[in-house]
Design an enzyme around this catalytic site. Structure first.
Site, mmCIF file in Angstrom:
data_model
loop_
_atom_site.group_PDB
_atom_site.id
_atom_site.type_symbol
_atom_site.label_atom_id
_atom_site.label_comp_id
_atom_site.label_asym_id
_atom_site.label_seq_id
_atom_site.Cartn_x
_atom_site.Cartn_y
_atom_site.Cartn_z
ATOM 1 N N ASP A 1 21.673 41.693 31.880
ATOM 2 C CA ASP A 1 22.406 42.894 31.480
ATOM 3 C C ASP A 1 21.446 43.956 30.952
ATOM 4 O O ASP A 1 20.430 43.634 30.332
ATOM 5 C CB ASP A 1 23.423 42.522 30.399
ATOM 6 N N ASN B 1 32.485 43.575 39.231
ATOM 7 C CA ASN B 1 31.519 44.648 39.454
ATOM 8 C C ASN B 1 31.865 45.556 40.633
ATOM 9 O O ASN B 1 31.267 46.629 40.783
ATOM 10 C CB ASN B 1 30.112 44.078 39.660
#
Length: 250
Positions: A26, A74
């Protein structure tokens, strides 16, 4: 036993090397923003970080490295960004698989891969095929992966077996459920992560291996993923060595 030397040359013994490490990669977008670059450049830098971490983990004797490359959620990102991210595996595999192969790394993928673009799927297949006979670290990409979806599909498969009288409900065990999860393709002893690392300072799992992480140790770091290199991996493992895993006991 491995000895990790910090920059001040303080030796830190690594008695325990986690057999299976999961990483939630991330912070690529924030890394790029800090440098006044497009978000996609952060993803590209993150790809280079992954290669370094993989080789480092392999050298330490880690058996499985599962990396959260793209979640089922996503797809809601901007189209241009998704298109770029979908091309990253193509670039990563073409650029780095020869070195991974040389280091005896085996590439594997979990997730709903049939929904991937053809170029991404084909590159993934080539990488898996080229490295399938390697016996070292398994680099396990979670690509178009969602933990809840994985568990839901396992339940559907088990329910179908019960419906067809192939299975008695009383015979349903945790091991049986685990055998219906995507990680059933991993070596049996290494299916569940010993250590899960999340970069960028966020403190959540984000639907990553919810079943398999029941007894995982967690390491959260503010370091953004493109800056997470070999030394940062060592820091995480040093921290892991200070834990006492109880698995529910005293």
């Amino acid at each position: 036993m491995f000895i990790f030397k910090r920059k001040k040359q303080v030796e830190m013994p690594l008695e325990k090397i986690p057999a299976h490490i999961g990483i939630i990669m991330d912070g690529n977008g924030r890394w790029a923003k800090k440098r006044l670059k497009p978000r996609v450049m952060g993803h590209k830098a993150g790809m280079d970080a992954l290669q370094e971490v993989t080789i480092a983990a392999s050298g330490l004797g880690v058996k499985v490295l599962t990396v959260y490359a793209f979640s089922t959620e996503n797809w809601s990102r901007p189209d241009d960004e998704v298109k770029f991210i979908m091309n990253l595996p193509v670039e990563f595999f073409d650029k780095y698989v020869p070195e991974l192969d040389k280091n005896n790394v085996r590439v594997q993928v979990i997730g709903d891969t049939h929904k991937l673009p053809k170029a991404t799927y084909d590159a993934m297949q080539r990488a898996c095929l080229r490295t399938k006979h390697n016996s070292g670290l398994v680099l396990n990409f979670a690509l178009n992966y969602g933990g809840r979806s994985e568990i839901t599909n396992a339940i559907k498969e088990i329910a179908q077996d019960v419906l067809e009288a192939k299975l008695n409900p009383d015979d349903i065990t945790e091991d049986l459920v685990a055998n219906h999860l995507m990680t059933n393709s991993l070596p049996y002893l290494y299916r569940d992560p010993d250590l899960i690392i999340r970069t960028s300072g966020e403190l959540r799992l984000s639907n990553f291996l919810p079943w398999q992480s029941a007894y995982s140790e967690f390491y959260f770091t503010p370091v953004l993923w493109p800056d997470f290199k070999k030394d940062e991996l060592h820091k995480a493992i040093v921290d892991y060595n200070q834990r006492h895993r109880r698995f529910g006991s005293v």
